[in-house]
Design an enzyme around this catalytic site. Structure first.
Site, mmCIF file in Angstrom:
data_model
loop_
_atom_site.group_PDB
_atom_site.id
_atom_site.type_symbol
_atom_site.label_atom_id
_atom_site.label_comp_id
_atom_site.label_asym_id
_atom_site.label_seq_id
_atom_site.Cartn_x
_atom_site.Cartn_y
_atom_site.Cartn_z
ATOM 1 N N GLU A 52 0.905 -1.298 0.114
ATOM 2 C CA GLU A 52 0.010 -0.042 -0.012
ATOM 3 C C GLU A 52 0.886 1.173 0.006
ATOM 4 O O GLU A 52 1.536 1.507 0.989
ATOM 5 C CB GLU A 52 -0.931 -0.260 1.358
ATOM 6 C CG GLU A 52 -1.880 1.120 1.186
ATOM 7 C CD GLU A 52 -2.662 1.565 0.027
ATOM 8 O OE1 GLU A 52 -2.184 2.443 -0.646
ATOM 9 O OE2 GLU A 52 -3.452 0.768 -0.292
ATOM 10 N N CYS A 180 -19.544 2.655 -5.036
ATOM 11 C CA CYS A 180 -20.977 3.336 -4.645
ATOM 12 C C CYS A 180 -21.714 3.874 -5.763
ATOM 13 O O CYS A 180 -21.858 5.011 -5.987
ATOM 14 C CB CYS A 180 -20.782 4.190 -3.460
ATOM 15 S SG CYS A 180 -22.225 4.618 -2.705
ATOM 16 N N ASP A 310 -13.749 -3.593 -5.153
ATOM 17 C CA ASP A 310 -14.173 -2.876 -6.095
ATOM 18 C C ASP A 310 -13.242 -3.478 -7.365
ATOM 19 O O ASP A 310 -13.564 -3.032 -8.310
ATOM 20 C CB ASP A 310 -14.066 -1.488 -5.895
ATOM 21 C CG ASP A 310 -14.922 -0.738 -5.165
ATOM 22 O OD1 ASP A 310 -15.631 -1.544 -4.445
ATOM 23 O OD2 ASP A 310 -14.616 0.386 -4.705
ATOM 24 N N LYS A 318 -20.733 -2.098 -6.043
ATOM 25 C CA LYS A 318 -19.233 -1.699 -5.523
ATOM 26 C C LYS A 318 -19.510 -1.058 -4.144
ATOM 27 O O LYS A 318 -19.225 0.197 -4.337
ATOM 28 C CB LYS A 318 -18.071 -1.491 -6.448
ATOM 29 C CG LYS A 318 -17.914 -2.377 -7.673
ATOM 30 C CD LYS A 318 -16.910 -1.909 -8.499
ATOM 31 C CE LYS A 318 -16.732 -2.899 -9.679
ATOM 32 N NZ LYS A 318 -16.296 -4.178 -9.240
ATOM 33 N N THR A 319 -19.562 -1.578 -3.195
ATOM 34 C CA THR A 319 -19.826 -0.670 -1.834
ATOM 35 C C THR A 319 -19.010 -1.235 -0.688
ATOM 36 O O THR A 319 -18.634 -2.539 -0.764
ATOM 37 C CB THR A 319 -21.194 -0.743 -1.517
ATOM 38 O OG1 THR A 319 -21.730 -2.124 -1.115
ATOM 39 C CG2 THR A 319 -22.079 -0.302 -2.867
ATOM 40 N N CYS A 354 -26.726 -0.169 -0.616
ATOM 41 C CA CYS A 354 -26.562 1.213 -0.834
ATOM 42 C C CYS A 354 -27.441 1.929 -0.220
ATOM 43 O O CYS A 354 -28.555 2.063 -0.703
ATOM 44 C CB CYS A 354 -27.023 1.152 -2.453
ATOM 45 S SG CYS A 354 -26.312 2.845 -3.347
#
Length: 422
Positions: A52, A180, A310, A318-319, A354
């Protein structure tokens, strides 16, 4: 005369570094996997390496609330070292390629790493530059252009709505998939309600690249009514391709004709793409997303590679809620195949959620799974807008994220995970 007695030539090679579990990505998905592996006793921190490069961890669902005037931007940011599991190994050079045949990862600095199990959790990248002129006007503090898909631009959106004195607001939504999928319309409703409460005269237009207000019929019907009640003008199959001074240019998705639309405030959402190295490494599907089985989260070809969130090919919205549902299944299957030699269980059915703000005090909680099939937790509160669901999203979800998810103790709608393997 100086005599050269000897010349020594050294050949340098970069030593490969091995980790039993490599996780590419330290966002919500990667962090959650690492935390649950440790919390459930499947691994010790020193067995896990997270790749990361970012120094700050972001609670991106909060940016909608920031742009909508509900949340402090500082509450969406934490230094990475504060959220990573203690003693997990971190490599901060970006991953440039994976060689799945050799179980090898290469990073930007030239270092090579090997792994036993690999989790790809790189998220999805916003690509503002796909919209001509977008970056120029987003960066200009004096231009009325903003986006909740970046923390800086979300704060700008909040300021622009606060300062808005009347006129035409234009909101856009790109082609799917995006992170989202409901967020582009959440900010429409939040902005409308703020201006209504101030008594400001406005004309709102919402331009969507797709042909529907929402992909699940039950919620589409409710949201269509919300738009009609709030006098929000919806335009479908219209893709934002360029931003000029107070002009947005849209492309009709059927005719490919261009249309110029003037605005006094523009909120745009950028197209979004997976990391390029996924496709370049032979791990992607036709769209470049990490190609995994939709029910097991195991890679279609490479059995020691997994993906979620995602960046994965999972055909669901994609959440963060989807990640919470995917993580325990991925962890269980990774351990089953690696430690026990068993086949993965096809357990994930596409659950996602969502939470759609419809005003400054109400929310529609949409929950569904594959094929847009309803999968509701609180059906009595999900047939219309709800104040209770509003406060659940605004106050409880951020609390659960920062204090329990990062420790592997939050299972989304399954609640707290205080017991091993829960």
């Amino acid at each position: 005369m100086i005599k050269l007695h000897s010349l020594r030539v050294y050949a340098f090679s970069i030593r490969q570094i091995h980790s039993q579990i490599a996780i590419v990505g330290g966002g919500t998905a990667g962090l959650n996997v690492a935390a649950q592996l440790i919390a459930d006793g499947h691994a010790i921190p020193q067995q896990i390496r997270i790749f990361e490069p970012m120094k700050m961890h972001t609670y991106q669902p909060g940016w909608t609330m920031v742009g909508g005037g509900l949340y402090d931007i500082n509450k969406t940011l934490q230094p990475m070292e504060k959220v990573l599991p203690k003693n997990v190994i971190v490599s901060d050079s970006p991953v440039t390629k994976i060689n799945p045949e050799e179980n090898q990862i290469q990073t930007f600095d030239g270092q090579k790493y090997t792994y036993d199990q690999l989790v790809v959790a790189t998220g999805i990248r916003t690509d503002f530059d796909q919209i001509k002129g977008a970056r120029k006007y987003l960066e200009d503090p004096n231009s009325p252009v903003a986006s909740i898909y970046h923390y800086k631009y979300a704060s700008k959106m909040n300021r622009l709505v606060d300062e808005f004195e009347g006129g035409k607001l234009v909101f856009s939504e790109p082609q799917m998939p995006i992170k989202c999928g409901g967020a582009p319309q959440k900010i429409v409703y939040l902005s409308q309600d703020r201006l209504r409460k101030r008594g400001i005269k406005f004309d709102i237009h919402f331009y969507k690249t797709v042909a529907l207000i929402f992909g699940v019929p039950k919620y589409a019907e409710i949201l269509t009514d919300v738009c009609q009640r709030k006098q929000i003008n919806c335009h479908f199959k219209q893709k934002l391709v360029e931003v000029q001074d107070h002009i947005a240019i849209f492309e009709d998705q059927d005719t490919k004709e261009l249309k110029s639309v003037t605005f006094d405030l523009l909120h745009l959402v950028p197209p979004q793409v997976p990391a390029k190295f996924i496709a370049a490494s032979g791990l992607g599907d036709a769209a470049g997303f990490c190609n995994v089985h939709p029910n097991t989260l195991q890679h279609i070809k490479y059995k020691n590679i997994w993906s979620l969130g995602d960046c994965s090919s999972l055909p669901t919205s994609k959440t963060a809620a989807a990640v919470m549902a995917q993580t325990p299944i991925l962890v269980k299957n990774l351990i089953r195949t690696w430690k026990k030699g068993l086949e993965p269980i096809p357990q994930y059915q596409g659950y996602t959620s969502c939470p759609i703000f419809t005003s400054q005090s109400t929310l529609l909680l949409a929950e569904f799974k594959y094929n847009s099939e309803l999968d509701e937790t609180f059906p009595i509160f999900q047939s219309n807008e709800s104040r209770l669901m509003f406060y659940l999203k605004k106050d409880f979800f951020p609390f659960a994220y920062w204090y329990f998810m990062v420790k592997g103790l939050w299972g989304g709608r399954d609640g707290f995970r205080f017991f091993k393997g829960a």
